[in-house]
Motif scaffolding. Structure first.
Motif, mmCIF file in Angstrom:
data_model
loop_
_atom_site.group_PDB
_atom_site.id
_atom_site.type_symbol
_atom_site.label_atom_id
_atom_site.label_comp_id
_atom_site.label_asym_id
_atom_site.label_seq_id
_atom_site.Cartn_x
_atom_site.Cartn_y
_atom_site.Cartn_z
ATOM 1 N N MET A 243 134.665 65.477 33.411
ATOM 2 C CA MET A 243 133.441 65.724 34.172
ATOM 3 C C MET A 243 132.758 64.386 34.473
ATOM 4 N N PRO A 244 132.413 64.123 35.751
ATOM 5 C CA PRO A 244 131.723 62.861 36.074
ATOM 6 C C PRO A 244 130.393 62.771 35.337
ATOM 7 N N PRO A 245 130.017 61.557 34.888
ATOM 8 C CA PRO A 245 128.775 61.407 34.123
ATOM 9 C C PRO A 245 127.538 61.929 34.842
ATOM 10 N N ILE A 246 127.462 61.737 36.170
ATOM 11 C CA ILE A 246 126.273 62.167 36.916
ATOM 12 C C ILE A 246 126.155 63.690 36.896
ATOM 13 N N VAL A 247 127.288 64.383 36.975
ATOM 14 C CA VAL A 247 127.278 65.850 36.933
ATOM 15 C C VAL A 247 126.815 66.320 35.548
ATOM 16 N N ALA A 248 127.362 65.704 34.501
ATOM 17 C CA ALA A 248 126.970 66.058 33.135
ATOM 18 C C ALA A 248 125.479 65.823 32.924
ATOM 19 N N PHE A 249 124.976 64.702 33.470
ATOM 20 C CA PHE A 249 123.548 64.386 33.327
ATOM 21 C C PHE A 249 122.683 65.433 34.019
ATOM 22 N N LEU A 250 123.064 65.834 35.244
ATOM 23 C CA LEU A 250 122.279 66.822 35.989
ATOM 24 C C LEU A 250 122.291 68.184 35.302
ATOM 25 N N ILE A 251 123.447 68.555 34.737
ATOM 26 C CA ILE A 251 123.524 69.823 33.999
ATOM 27 C C ILE A 251 122.611 69.779 32.785
ATOM 28 N N ALA A 252 122.673 68.673 32.022
ATOM 29 C CA ALA A 252 121.830 68.533 30.830
ATOM 30 C C ALA A 252 120.351 68.561 31.205
ATOM 31 N N LEU A 253 119.994 67.902 32.321
ATOM 32 C CA LEU A 253 118.599 67.879 32.768
ATOM 33 C C LEU A 253 118.128 69.277 33.160
ATOM 34 N N SER A 254 118.997 70.025 33.841
ATOM 35 C CA SER A 254 118.651 71.396 34.248
ATOM 36 C C SER A 254 118.442 72.289 33.029
ATOM 37 N N LEU A 255 119.308 72.146 32.031
ATOM 38 C CA LEU A 255 119.175 72.949 30.815
ATOM 39 C C LEU A 255 117.889 72.607 30.065
ATOM 40 N N PHE A 256 117.529 71.336 30.059
ATOM 41 C CA PHE A 256 116.286 70.916 29.407
ATOM 42 C C PHE A 256 115.070 71.503 30.131
ATOM 43 N N ALA A 257 115.126 71.510 31.457
ATOM 44 C CA ALA A 257 114.035 72.092 32.244
ATOM 45 C C ALA A 257 113.904 73.592 31.949
ATOM 46 N N LEU A 258 115.021 74.286 31.842
ATOM 47 C CA LEU A 258 115.001 75.713 31.500
ATOM 48 C C LEU A 258 114.403 75.938 30.115
ATOM 49 N N PHE A 259 114.713 75.033 29.184
ATOM 50 C CA PHE A 259 114.180 75.133 27.822
ATOM 51 C C PHE A 259 112.648 75.064 27.846
ATOM 52 N N ILE A 260 112.103 74.150 28.636
ATOM 53 C CA ILE A 260 110.643 74.014 28.752
ATOM 54 C C ILE A 260 110.051 75.253 29.426
#
Length: 793
Positions: free
Chosen positions: A1-18
């Motif tokens: 998985m490209p790092p930018i894709v992994a970063f965007l997925i992690a950021l989206s999951l963090f936003a959902l957590f909030i």
């Protein structure tokens, strides 16, 4: 998985957590929680598979060898080792080892040490780490490879050398050098030469060195450039054919070759002849091409045979599956349908744990297996706290939806405090510990965090979906455990005090008698071997081989480690420092071991540092827990919690030593884990005492007894869930984790006892002694919290 894709997925999951915690709508919370849980599980599962490629095994699970090197300055150097020296040594050793192994990791430690990790890899001849390869690597690491060429003195002869050594004669501008002895011939008197005390050619002038075979003998060809080439040409021309003057070639101060000049040597090429094996010739030539400006010293060495590593993995899987199945059965018996919801959370917990390990490429070690199995117990503990609250809310006549909501809200503080204190101990280990214990700390830290997520979010979302779909129209049924008890626990304080004092007395006496004998090799230094025994191998046969091999009379420490369900017996042998290689070879030659022998060699300096760091870790762990409990509770409660914690640690250490276990690094990890667990149980009881003191009137002693009785079932059940997993580790986890799991089992039992019979009575005694009104103290603290809360206009 490209790092930018992994970063965007992690950021989206963090936003959902909030968003999940920010929304007040039950429907939106269910939707967001479900997307968050499934998204995180999917991301971790994708990162995890295939696990054999994505999970990075630590050295003890992959097989291989580890060295810790101390970099010392050469005698003529005035300055101490600095970062530049360390970086140069790292680069030189990387080049040296490149020809011997295809995969090596060298990392700096502090300012003057290097840690060298070389993993075993099946199917790669260069990466097959057997005894011969370890011997070759050890030789390459220890040599500075400082090459120096001298001329022999005119008075070089055995008689003159003897007189100089006896102090009967002094020859100005001379030095005596000794021939390096071939391995295995250390008992013979080495030959010596009297040299002119002036370096003729230095190693810095070496441009190339390689080994070659000529007429069945291995030799080394060296090429000099610059001043070295010029001097060699001049000197060889001067002394050619005199038959007396020799050129002595010294490596790290020892003569490896000496010969007269048969003729002129133009072009800077010369040959070193000697009784070299192919491996020795290659090792020397590589070292000469890459000399070090420092003197390396091996402080720590540990080998991990792949056969033992594979066996450890199988034992870990067996222990983990056993713990998982028994935990599932336990939850189904005691909590029935709700128990199945807990298992959904537990499954999520395991996926997230291994997924995060894979994402961050954290080393998964043998101690990490213990961390995973312990995490199973910790994850279920949180569910038990929630379900026991749920049991009470349903007994109070609340509807199932309201009861679930109230249970999660009331259990939150106890779960949060309990997990935070365990997290504190894990972080202390991560900060101060090293090696295998760090692997345990990493796994435990991740496990605690994902346990909070799975218990507080995943299971709650599951319940909310069922409640919204009207699948929970009738109250959930739980198996009753110690309900409606009215035991006067504080009235039993005299009896419990007698038991505690007696056990602590036994601890002090045991440690006082055993003293250093209670410390393992990691704290006192020495050599230790571990191997699978061949047929008919026993203690006597091992002892005889060691006695015949070594001249010292100190009796070796031999332990038989027979794993339950294992196919073979494993022996652990502890011997005097520096004798490991001899004994290892003798045991292998006598046929007492099957496969490779695992070895560990720890110098006294490293051992002392390990002991010091372990003591710091224990003190730091206790200190931080005390500060946290004082912050979260009142001072009287903090005194009771810390007293109970110290009580538990003393008794566990005493029982561990009394049962013949050696105190080592893995046990320090166990003791800090016990500290976290002990405080967990205590916090659950304290949380209920505070709640009752806020809402009830009457005698404080009676209120405290009521609180202890109310939490008795969850105290027993949380202890049972942890015990189930740790007993599986004790029975099936193999010898390497036996001491750890044994200490945890004792710690859970003692911790359960102290949370009921020690912590609360001390709080009551302290408050009475200091004339503290606990109820008023709690209400005042609540008022302070309200006053300090931000207000809106």
């Amino acid at each position: 998985m490209p790092p930018i894709v992994a970063f965007l997925i992690a950021l989206s999951l963090f936003a959902l957590f909030i968003l999940y915690f920010a929304t007040d709508s039950d429907f939106r919370q269910r939707i967001i929680g479900t997307i968050l849980a499934l998204g995180l599980a999917g991301f971790c599962a994708y990162s995890l598979f295939p696990p054999e490629e994505k999970i990075k095994r630590g050295m003890d699970l992959a097989g291989g060898v580890r060295f810790t090197l101390q970099l010392n300055k050469r005698e003529e150097a005035a300055e101490a080792i600095n970062k530049k020296d360390q970086e140069e040594a790292l680069n030189v050793l990387q080049k040296r080892l490149a020809g011997s192994v295809s995969d090596v990791s060298i990392a700096p430690e502090g300012d003057d040490r290097l840690v060298v990790d070389i993993p075993h890899r099946d199917g790669d001849a260069n990466q097959k780490i057997d005894d011969d390869k370890i011997k070759q690597i050890r030789s390459q690491l220890q040599k500075s490879a400082i090459l120096e060429l001298y001329l022999t003195h005119e008075q070089n002869n055995p008689v003159t050398i003897g007189k100089i050594e006896r102090g009967e004669d002094v020859i100005p501008f001379s030095k005596i050098a000794t021939f390096a002895q071939p391995e295995g011939e250390s008992s013979q008197e080495p030959e010596k030469l009297l040299l002119k005390d002036e370096v003729m050619i230095e190693g810095k002038d070496v441009t190339n060195a390689y080994a070659f075979n000529e007429s069945g003998s291995w030799k080394i060809n060296i090429t000099f450039v610059g001043d070295g080439e010029k001097t060699l040409s001049q000197v060889s021309k001067k002394y050619a054919g005199d038959g007396v003057t020799q050129m002595a070639i010294l490596l790290d101060g020892e003569i490896i070759s000496a010969a007269v000049f048969n003729g002129h040597i133009p072009g800077g090429n010369c040959q070193i002849t000697g009784r070299f094996t192919e491996q020795e010739a290659n090792t020397l030539s590589v070292s000469m091409r890459n000399p070090l400006g420092v003197k390396p010293e091996i402080l720590y060495e540990e080998s991990f045979p792949p056969t033992l590593a594979n066996e450890a993995i199988n034992q870990g899987i067996r222990a983990g599956l056993s713990g998982l199945l028994l935990t599932a059965l336990f939850m189904a018996i005691f909590y029935r349908f709700a128990g199945l919801i807990a298992l959904i959370g537990l499954s999520m917990n395991i996926i997230l744990l291994f997924g995060i390990l894979a994402i961050f490429q954290a080393d998964f070690t043998l101690a990490g297996i213990a961390g995973v199995i312990l995490t199973i117990g910790i994850a279920i503990d949180a569910n038990v706290l929630i379900y026991e609250r749920l049991r009470e809310e349903m007994a109070a006549g609340k509807t199932i939806g309201i009861a679930i909501q109230t249970a999660y809200e009331k259990a939150f503080s106890a779960i949060f405090d309990a997990q935070i204190t365990t997290l504190i101990t894990a972080l202390v280990l991560l900060w101060l510990a090293e090696g295998a214990i760090q692997g345990f700390a990493v796994t435990l830290t991740i496990g605690i965090i994902v346990s909070l997520f799975s218990a507080l979010l995943v299971t709650r979302v599951s319940f909310n979906w069922l409640s919204a779909a009207r699948k929970l129209n009738k109250p959930l049924t739980f198996t009753p455990v110690l309900s409606n008890k009215k035991i006067n626990f504080l009235g039993l304080s005299k009896f419990s005090r007698f038991i505690s004092v007696a056990l602590i007395g036994v601890t002090v006496l045991t440690i006082g008698l055993k003293k250093e004998e209670s410390l393992g090799i990691e704290f006192v230094g020495g050599d230790q071997l571990r191997f699978n025994a061949s047929e008919n191998t026993d203690r006597d046969s091992i002892s005889k081989v060691i006695t015949d091999t070594l001249s010292e009379t100190k009796k070796p420490q031999i332990q038989e480690l027979t794993p339950i369900g294992g196919d073979s017996t494993i022996f652990s042998v502890r011997i005097e420092p520096g004798s490991g290689e001899k004994v290892k070879q003798a045991i292998a030659t006598a046929g007492l071991a099957e496969g490779q022998i695992q070895s560990q060699q720890i110098g006294s300096v490293v051992a002392g540092e390990m002991l010091q760091r372990s003591l710091y870790a224990l003190i730091a762990g206790l200190g931080v827990i005390f500060i946290y409990v004082t912050f979260r509770f009142e001072f009287s409660f903090a005194i009771g919690a810390i007293a109970a914690l110290i009580h538990d640690l003393l008794i566990v250490i005493g029982i561990t030593v009394l049962c013949g276990k050696e105190l080592n690094l893995i046990l320090v990890g166990a003791f800090l884990t016990i500290a976290g667990y002990s405080i967990n149980d205590t916090i659950v009881v304290f949380d209920r005492i505070r709640e009752n003191l806020r809402s009830q009137r009457g005698n404080v002693k009676d209120i405290m007894n009521t609180a202890i009785n109310a939490t008795l079932s969850r105290t027993i059940l949380t202890s049972l869930t942890t015990l189930i997993t740790v007993v599986c580790l004790l029975l099936f986890g193999g010898p390497a984790l036996n001491d750890f799991s044994f200490a945890i089992v004792i710690g859970v039992i003692v911790g359960t006892y102290s949370s009921i019979f020690v912590a609360s009575p001390i709080v009551y005694w302290w408050a009475k002694k200091k004339k503290v009104n606990l109820r008023r103290q709690i209400l005042d603290a609540d008022q302070d919290d309200i006053s300090s809360a931000p207000t809106t206009n």
